[in-house]
Design an enzyme around this catalytic site. Sequence first.
Site, PDB file in Angstrom:
ATOM      1  N   GLN A   1       0.861  -1.049   0.080  1.00 28.59           N
ATOM      2  CA  GLN A   1       0.005   0.062   0.080  1.00 28.59           C
ATOM      3  C   GLN A   1       0.938   1.237   0.186  1.00 28.59           C
ATOM      4  O   GLN A   1       2.062   1.116   0.342  1.00 28.59           O
ATOM      5  CB  GLN A   1      -0.917   0.025   1.188  1.00 28.59           C
ATOM      6  CG  GLN A   1      -0.270  -0.115   2.470  1.00 28.59           C
ATOM      7  CD  GLN A   1      -1.372  -0.419   3.629  1.00 28.59           C
ATOM      8  OE1 GLN A   1      -2.432  -1.109   3.465  1.00 28.59           O
ATOM      9  NE2 GLN A   1      -1.171   0.216   4.962  1.00 28.59           N
TER      10      GLN A   1
ATOM     11  N   ASP B   1       2.670  -3.332 -17.598  1.00 33.25           N
ATOM     12  CA  ASP B   1       1.340  -2.957 -16.857  1.00 33.25           C
ATOM     13  C   ASP B   1       0.839  -1.481 -17.074  1.00 33.25           C
ATOM     14  O   ASP B   1       0.697  -0.767 -15.909  1.00 33.25           O
ATOM     15  CB  ASP B   1       1.588  -3.485 -15.415  1.00 33.25           C
ATOM     16  CG  ASP B   1      -0.018  -3.596 -14.629  1.00 33.25           C
ATOM     17  OD1 ASP B   1      -1.030  -3.743 -15.440  1.00 33.25           O
ATOM     18  OD2 ASP B   1       0.027  -3.569 -13.473  1.00 33.25           O
TER      19      ASP B   1
END
Length: 670
Positions: free
Chosen positions: A205, A354
């Site tokens: 995170q 990505d």
Amino acid sequence: MIVKTLPPSSQLIQEDSSNGTNRRGELDVIDIVPEDNGTQGLVVRRRSPSQTSASLLAAQKLRTTAQPETLYDPVGIAAHYQNRKLQVVRRIFAVLGPTLSFAFGLWSDSKRGIVVKNDRRRATQLRELLTQLGPAYIKIGQALSTRPDLVPPVYLEELTRLQDQLPPFPNEIAYQFIKEELGAPPEEVYAELSAQPIAAASLGQVYKGKLKTGEEVAVKVQRPDLREGITIDLYILRNLAAWVQKKVKRVRSDLVGILDELGDRIFEEMDYIHEGENAERFFELYGHIKDIYVPEIYWEYTNRRVLTMEWINGTKLTQTEEISAQGIDARYLIEVGVQCSLRQLLEHGFFHADPHPGNLLATTDGKLAYLDFGMMSEIKPPQRYGLIEAIVHVVNRDFEGLAKDYVKLDFLSPETDLTPIIPAFARVFADAEGASVADLNIKSITDELSALMYEYPFRVPPYYALIIRSLVTLEGIAIFIDPNFKVLSEAYPYVSKRLLTDSAPQLRASLQDLLFKDGRFRWNRLENLLKNARNSQDYDFNLVLNQGIEFLSSERGAFIRDKLVDESINGLDALGKNVLHNFTSLLRERVGLTAVNETPAATVEQQQTLQHIKRILGILQETRGFDPVQLASQIAQLLVNSDVQRLGQQIASRFTQKAIARLIRQLLIT
């Protein structure tokens, strides 16, 4: 006291940079970026070669020797779990419950006559199941979304929507990791840190922070127990893959190899030093491209489970209204992204695998910023050239050549019977008959090829799967911004430039295939190549002239040179015929010398060749770098070049022979 982590080695970058040198070793790079608070303040980003290069080898040694557990080792993992069977069994039962429920649903549907492989409802359930099972299964699902040889098309489409967003873990754990990795608690390392994470994904995170020196940063912290959880899942799945590969004949691909490739990727993503290294290499290779921005890594505040990088004030490319309100052209930034992707895939081979909307931001000063360098991949030169060769064969509608390309690219084994596959390729591209390759849509072609690869004995190499993921994602963003955007249309100028200027033998052979058919020169193809290539950002007239002369005068260019000599002679011959025809017509009609026979003009085919030559000259005059004064100087220099003189002598000799032959033929007829 803060423990500083040294940046990793970037020596491998030097060999592959476009100018053969390391930019970091030549100069400091300074980017001036307006702050997002509307003030006139500037943030100066500086990367100093003296600070970086001195510590590169030390970091490489630190990474490869101090912590070998950061590398994926299936043999070592298997040995580790041999004595932890109870832990493995508990995890198997945790996964088995929801998985068996899903499998029973599939079995029930098949008994009721439902075609399971085309059932979108079950595909959606599979996506939800993988999200529920955790990070390893999310990554596996994302990998399967690019495996048309393993997964039916409906499931492929659903798996592409698989997100890795999970609930955040407690701040206390994140702060503890920062202390363990950087040697001091967060309040001593950072001047500010957001109270809650601003994003939470499967592996970690992100917090927004500020360094004590004033720079705004993004701080990524890894999830707790991540390595243990992913390792046990990979161990179980690898054993399952080995069993399926042995027992199920329908499976043609190397499932164990695919799992090992995935394991390598996930372990690399879990190593934030490796991600920082990727960012540095990406900057070295592509940071110089106009309007591309790569955030800086702050190595003093980075270690294996904590990454600190420059904070980018920007807007997702899919937020078109917000971008337009800032006076930024989102379509232009997509064009920049396409050009950058082409250099990643076809020039250097090191590419961002990505590029989803969250990883591509429009900065406040109108640049395209790349984020998240955890998932990167590499294509070796043979594959890069093979992809360009495949494009040429599609343009030529040479599906036999295309099938052979797929063998060379390791999609098909050499012993595969290509007889049924060649017409299958023709069917895939049937809708494009008569259209240029630039008008094709990557997603539609990929869908068609996916169905073909599922039906025939294809095996998809990992590098290709990631390429498709990258291109389809980029095209999806582009079409969202502009429904009429054609990625291949933007790409073809670059491909044309490479064909005209790259001296690699593979591409010279592709150029020959493109320009000649049944021994006849196709002027329209050369005209289209030159027209497209001049739109490429780094295409220059002088580059083409010098490299063209060098190639044509070399042994490698003998075939094209001989054919061009023939075509040049035919062009001169046609020009001579037209001049003579006009002159004899003038004598007969204006002067009244009817005794003079009217000489026939050039044939229709010769007239078309002349028109092509005229248009090509016009294209060259409009090409960047064309300067009549400079060209005259270049021609003067070329005339003393022995290779050019030999080429000119060849043309003059052949033209003289042809003129003498025509004269003798006319005398004999008379």
